[in-house]
Write an enzyme that holds these catalytic residues in place. Structure first.
Site, mmCIF file in Angstrom:
data_model
loop_
_atom_site.group_PDB
_atom_site.id
_atom_site.type_symbol
_atom_site.label_atom_id
_atom_site.label_comp_id
_atom_site.label_asym_id
_atom_site.label_seq_id
_atom_site.Cartn_x
_atom_site.Cartn_y
_atom_site.Cartn_z
ATOM 1 N N HIS A 290 13.418 -11.110 2.050
ATOM 2 C CA HIS A 290 13.791 -11.820 3.105
ATOM 3 C C HIS A 290 12.980 -11.565 3.515
ATOM 4 C CE1 HIS A 290 17.079 -13.462 0.043
ATOM 5 N NE2 HIS A 290 16.266 -11.855 -0.906
ATOM 6 N N LYS B 237 -2.663 13.743 21.384
ATOM 7 C CA LYS B 237 -1.470 14.893 22.801
ATOM 8 C C LYS B 237 -2.801 15.010 24.079
ATOM 9 C CE LYS B 237 0.302 16.810 19.288
ATOM 10 N NZ LYS B 237 0.944 17.595 17.962
ATOM 11 N N GLU C 189 -1.063 10.586 6.914
ATOM 12 C CA GLU C 189 -1.627 11.808 7.607
ATOM 13 C C GLU C 189 -2.320 12.407 6.866
ATOM 14 O OE1 GLU C 189 1.181 14.869 9.150
ATOM 15 O OE2 GLU C 189 0.526 13.565 11.339
#
Lengths: 440, 440
Positions: A297, A411, A276
């Site tokens: 793995h 948003k 951010e």
């Protein structure tokens, strides 16, 4: 305690020629003249927090510890990841009391139904953490929790709800005043991802039984050690400069590596902090995480031989909290007897060294950050280390490390699609785009 | 049920010109002539699994469900992620009975001490999953668990231990024969990351109370639907081809996005599948995950505005398992009343659409995979979809999608550093290198 950084990539070992730039960035931070400098309140927040404030946090935490089976915390982003990271790192995996459940950091109906069903016959407290009180996810979850608390505890419900919000204004501050909730403030000059040492982080930690004074001591130690101007004295600046050099060389992705499952959410905190702060203006290192040896793995093959766009930052914990020894076996079919009597932490660290070497030789530079042991103090210091390194990294890159303008795009679309009053024009426009995609 | 793929990136919408290459890859897969074709046993494994084998799995699972408080599973990589992914996706978060705890996928001493302390006064069974029995992490954890079981249950301990291993050879097969453990086989022609529908995945799922027959039906449905040659009939090939086009355009990182915390380990399974299959010869897309809307408040800023090296594959679940409705509030301080009576799943999907649009418009192509709902059948089909898409992706890229040569590098270093007998020369050499790094 010490935090040491080692750079396992000989060809970029020298960072001394970066002192001029570093000094410039250093002054921008310490004099708060950096872009976003009005959000540098976290720099010395631990020093400024008063004994009275710490006691208030501890008192409410004690009350919750005595009276609640469950504390439900409603928060998202920085109001969630900091305390979650510290608690997961330091608390036992089994038998926590009270249980601390996070809600309000997602909108999965299934999960919310399960949490509300689970707590309905338990003694619970609610902690809501939101600067404005209008962020969608915690606002929805808090509406549900508030109703549950009022139905369950009636007039006493206001004693069971604690709010951490803006000191003066906002929906949650207004509601808290009306309902007489106990409150703490998120300082106006500290953004969410830099707020782990404010009440937003400290109250949950204290409820979890952690020593918040030691955590704050670690933060203070960090603020002393990483406010030094010169690279040779400041590991955080060395790390930040190294990152920016690696990015220039085409290492677009940083993997925060650790060998301890309990650090899973520490890595999530790290990802928010750096992602951010840096990811803007089409710049920035993309932060990801690996928990080894598990992920050796899984992603190990890619790291060893995939595209050479990666570097790793490895957290090396020197001393374990508990250890276990390899038992012997007469038959030795699994061929482990050569490890008989060895402690597992030794083996785990050997795996870490082996991997760092293999990856480095495969073209993935490794930065190793040594930490004595995992406790409140060291974690506080380590978080400060990353916070200051992150601020410096963003400034090296030329971006404002303290804003997040890009989160508005989704948003705005979302509120339009949800038909928020006043957005009628946007709603029609975005509905049309979505329809076009779905038909396309 | 249907799986639909939508591509939200208009400029690369057409994949039809890839039919010739796709047909070539299709034949390599179906005729098992691909590099690594000897590991294509998973293609029709669900069809070949006999009623008798399924019944045996269900019977042992029932026994464990009746008699155990805890099943401890010792496995790593493909012997861990498949069943973990399905269980986390479909089981309730709270009140699972029996508890299923994974061990042997890490070497954190603190975590192992906690698990062994936790189970010591509980009724437990042990399931060890390892093809060879010599993989370090599960071998260590199984040594510890075997000793615990023998101390606790004496001669009866062999009834409490189940092994899933190679059909004929290996350390674990030998031990299981000697001790008279009940066993299941991992077929020799199936690699770990493609083994979720073998006993390695099915037995844990059955112990968790899941319907493994429905899961296998989903796998079979997938094997019919995604074995079609032509792109317009095969969404898995379309997805694979789209990925390879995106990589050619400089999209180095694929983010598997979902909006459901319960899919966290599904994403981990995905990361192993694609990362280990593609990441070789300095090629491959680096796979990462986001769980939204949580991570929109963390990595969202980067995705919207950081380096344009990303694309997203979004899992869109159309119907929820449970839903919850937004209550009204007289004061409406949080300004949510416009959502009064809305179900949360609707809001969550609106957030998904809003985000896909914002990211696409910001330069991050989105591939949306629609799934009706989360249940055993659909998850089986979805996993088959990704398995076949992964095989095709690797072959488009020109690598062998079924091997993992790169994981040997760190293992060799590790065994040398641990002083494994016979590696004395390597040990001295690598010790020297590590020393040089630590001094450097």
């Amino acid at each position: 305690m010490r935090i040491e950084t080692r750079f396992c990539s000989p060809h970029i070992h020298k960072v001394e020629d970066g002192q001029e730039l570093t000094s410039h960035v250093h002054r921008m931070i310490q004099e708060k003249t950096a872009p976003g400098g009005e959000f540098l309140g976290w720099l010395d927040y631990a020093d400024k927090l008063s004994e009275k404030q710490i006691c208030e946090i501890e008192e409410i935490a004690d009350e919750i510890r005595q009276r609640a089976d469950v504390l439900v915390i409603s928060g998202i982003g920085g109001s969630y990841l900091g305390s979650k990271a510290v608690m997961e790192a330091l608390c036992p995996t089994y038998g926590r009391k009270p249980e601390i459940i996070f809600m309000g950091h997602h909108m999965s109906s299934e999960e919310l139904v399960e949490v509300t069903d689970y707590i309905c016959d338990k003694e619970f407290y609610v902690l809501v953490i939101s600067k404005s009180g209008k962020t969608l996810e915690p606002a929805i979850s808090f509406r549900l929790l508030r109703r549950m608390a009022e139905e369950r505890y009636g007039g006493d419900s206001s004693k069971r709800i604690i709010a951490i919000t803006d000191e003066h204004s906002g929906a949650l501050r207004t509601l808290a005043s009306q309902k007489n909730y106990r409150t703490f403030s998120i300082p106006a000059d500290i953004g969410g991802r830099y707020s782990v040492h404010t009440p937003a982080g400290l109250l949950p930690m204290a409820v979890a039984g952690l020593d918040i004074r030691a955590f704050l001591e670690g933060m203070k130690e960090g603020s002393r050690e990483y406010s030094r101007e010169f690279l040779e004295e400041n590991a955080a600046y060395r790390y930040a400069l190294m990152r920016s050099r690696l990015l220039e060389e085409g290492k677009h992705v940083e993997i925060l590596v650790n060998y301890h499952p309990k650090l899973m959410y520490f890595a999530e905190w790290f990802k928010q902090l750096f992602g951010e702060s840096e990811g803007k203006e089409n710049k920035g290192i993309f932060p990801v995480a690996m928990i080894n040896t598990t992920d050796l793995h899984s992603l190990g093959q890619y790291v060893q031989e995939g595209q050479r766009i990666l570097f790793e930052t490895v957290i090396d914990i020197l001393k374990p909290k508990a250890d276990i020894f390899i038992p012997g076996d007469e038959q030795d079919l699994d061929e482990l007897n050569y490890l008989y009597g060895r402690d597992l932490h030794f083996i785990n660290r050997r795996a870490m060294q082996a991997t760092a070497l293999a990856h480095m030789e495969g073209g993935v530079p490794n930065i190793i950050i040594e930490v004595d042991k995992l406790d409140e103090r060291n974690l506080g210091k380590l978080m400060y280390f990353f916070m200051i390194a992150c601020a410096a990294s963003g400034l090296f890159l030329g971006v404002n490390p303290f804003n997040q303008p890009g989160v508005e795009a989704y948003k705005n679309n979302m509120f339009a699609l949800l038909g928020k009053p006043g957005m009628e024009i946007e709603t029609a426009e975005i509905e049309k785009k979505i329809h076009a995609i779905q038909e396309g």
